[in-house]
Design a protein around this motif. Structure first.
Motif: not given
Lengths: 200, 360
Positions: A113-115, A148-149, B154-155, B157-158, B161-162
């Motif tokens: 979970s990058p967030l 998603v995660e 969501r994908a 933003r993730s 972030a990466l």
């Protein structure tokens, strides 16, 4: 206005850090505890400490256990060639409930979970790779949530594990058994149509 | 579809308000800053869970109060009771007494289209305004669209972030790329399919209200030209430099053209205003066409600014909403204007947070 004595406010603060307990519930529980028979509270604290001391995570699969390794990892009747990968220790109990799965488990301890700043290195992925090298594992079943995660973590695991020669599968998406079509949401229904199967 | 009852508690300047509402035409009459638009805002909130003024929960809470409550009884396919509560600590949304867990399940309970001065930003504003307009229309008409959009966001933003990490984890990035491509391609397809159906409605609406003979056209300009996966891969060096995903439906543009020229650049102020109204009329027409029932129309303050020709162009739409047992809510400051609306009106006087039936 008079305020609560400090030991009570400290107790409320500690309780409200627990999951599912908001400030109101914390206050109610704290006020109940300080007015309860002292022996009962001592017994409760003894049980709390004992539970915490006796429960650890299994050194092999990561599930909650009282002994090392856990019952499932040690059970010779279990099929060691199949491993079901789950996110949390409690997911093991959920999959055990129907008593149809006879393989073993591996608990990841989260999902990528990058967030939330959780990367693959924070999960129990390297210990899964170690198991693949040591045990005779033929299939890995991914039983992660389908958000998603969860899906990205499944994809990641497939990418990392497949080159090692293991079969990697994931749980099917579909209709809940025993209920009507009206209980499935639109996304589940479209997944179920995509994943349809011929009748035999 | 109509709103049979509206209940407000500590919402904007209303301490409490309970209104029983019939289908048909409702005129909210009052001076400025008495709370006319707040009623439209509350109705729109029930439909979309957003303020059309872009306000957050704290702004909508009455001064000095912890939170607001907006409730309504909606009559469409059956009767539904909606309750919303917002405070900085808690928010609750219930439909027929049960908590709504997924917003996608709620959308469609009640549909509304708002006409307001902020609509001009659809022409003048950034591309994100036009994407949001398109997204709302698709969410109101396609049951899986909102869930897809949420997954895509969501994908995205993730993934961003990466990309911002000091050490790039290529496999983790690929995992979220996979999800981005899967949901993003479906978003693109939905938007692409909508455009040829929506653009003619906007063109007809513009013809009805505009004072010129020019033709309005909407043109979808997707960020992805052909193949999302290929183009995303090709953008790798740019996204590494910017540390952000630079290709995908979050960068789509919807161009508004008058006679093949960009309306944002070349249209006059009057034409821009007509385009804004035409887009909203087309939205209402499209929703009616898909669902077979007209949405509730909320018209804030724009009528007084319009000349007779534009008002005349809008009237058939209002008349149809009326005949279809839907509702129209319109705010006006003077009672003298909407004579062409006829006698079949419910008139409310709004003064300092109190709403009364006007004596006629």
């Amino acid at each position: 206005m008079a305020s609560l004595p400090e030991p009570v406010t400290q107790l409320i603060a500690a309780l409200s850090r627990l999951p599912g307990i908001g400030p109101r519930s914390a206050e109610r529980i704290a006020l109940h505890l300080v007015q309860t028979d002292a022996a009962a509270v001592k017994e409760l604290s003894r049980i709390l400490i004992a539970a915490r001391e006796r429960i650890a995570t299994c050194s092999i699969c990561g599930a909650l256990t009282e002994r090392q390794p856990c019952f499932i990892c040690e059970d010779p009747r279990r099929d060691g060639s199949v491993i079901c990968v789950v996110e949390r220790p409690v997911d093991v109990l959920i999959i055990e409930k129907p008593a149809t799965y006879r393989g073993k488990y591996h608990v990841l301890g989260g999902r990528i979970s990058p967030l939330n700043g959780i990367g693959p290195e924070d999960l129990r992925i390297s210990s899964l790779e170690d198991r693949l090298a040591k045990e005779a594992i033929q299939e890995i079943i991914l039983a992660l949530p389908s958000d998603v995660e969860g899906d990205a973590t499944s994809f990641y695991l497939a990418k990392v594990l497949k080159p090692k020669g293991t079969k990697v599968t994931r749980l099917a998406h579909g209709l809940p058994v025993g209920s009507g079509l009206e209980f499935a949401d639109e996304l589940t229904l479209s997944k179920a149509i995509e994943g349809r199967r011929p009748l035999e | 579809m109509h709103l049979a009852h509206l209940r407000l508690r500590d919402f904007r300047n209303y301490a409490r308000l309970d209104l029983d509402l019939s289908p048909g035409f409702h005129l909210l009459i009052g001076n400025n800053a008495q709370g006319k638009t707040n009623i439209l805002e509350a109705i729109y909130l029930l439909a979309t869970l957003r303020s059309f003024r872009g306000a957050g929960g704290a702004q909508m809470t009455r001064h000095g109060r912890a939170g607001y409550f907006v409730g309504g009884n909606v009559i469409g396919q059956g009767e539904h009771e909606v309750k919303m509560y917002w405070s900085s600590q808690a928010r609750r949304l219930t439909l027929d007494g049960r908590a709504v867990r997924k917003l996608a399940d709620y959308f469609g309970t009640f549909r509304a289209v708002v006409f307001c001065t902020e609509d001009l930003q659809l022409i003048k504003g950034a591309a994100s305004r036009r994407r949001r307009f398109l997204d709302l229309l698709l969410a109101q008409t396609h049951p899986t669209y909102l869930a897809l959009l949420q997954r895509y966001t969501r994908a995205l933003r993730s993934r961003n972030a990466l990309l911002k990490r000091r050490l790039l984890d290529a496999v983790a990035l690929e995992s979220f790329t996979h999800e981005l491509l899967a949901t993003g391609s479906q978003l693109i397809q939905h938007r692409r399919e909508l455009m040829p159906r929506f653009s003619p409605l906007a063109r007809l609406a513009y013809r009805r209200i505009a004072t010129d003979e020019e033709e309005l056209r909407l043109e979808y300009q997707p960020s992805v030209q052909n193949d999302f996966a290929v183009e995303l891969a090709q953008s790798r060096s740019r996204e590494l430099a910017l540390r952000s995903t630079v290709v995908g439906p979050h960068r789509d543009e919807i161009r508004l053209l008058l006679e093949a020229r960009s309306a944002a650049q070349f249209a006059s102020e009057g034409q821009k205003r007509s385009i804004a109204i035409a887009l909203k009329m087309a939205q209402a027409e499209y929703l009616t066409g898909i669902h077979g029932t007209a949405p509730v129309l909320l018209i804030d303050d724009i009528m007084g600014e319009l000349d007779a020709k534009r008002r005349g162009g809008l009237l058939p739409l209002l008349g149809r909403a009326h005949r279809a047992r839907s509702q129209v809510f319109m705010t006006v400051t003077r009672e003298d204007w909407p004579a062409e609306l006829g006698r079949d009106l419910t008139r409310w006087e709004v003064e300092a947070g109190i709403v009364k039936l006007a004596e006629s």
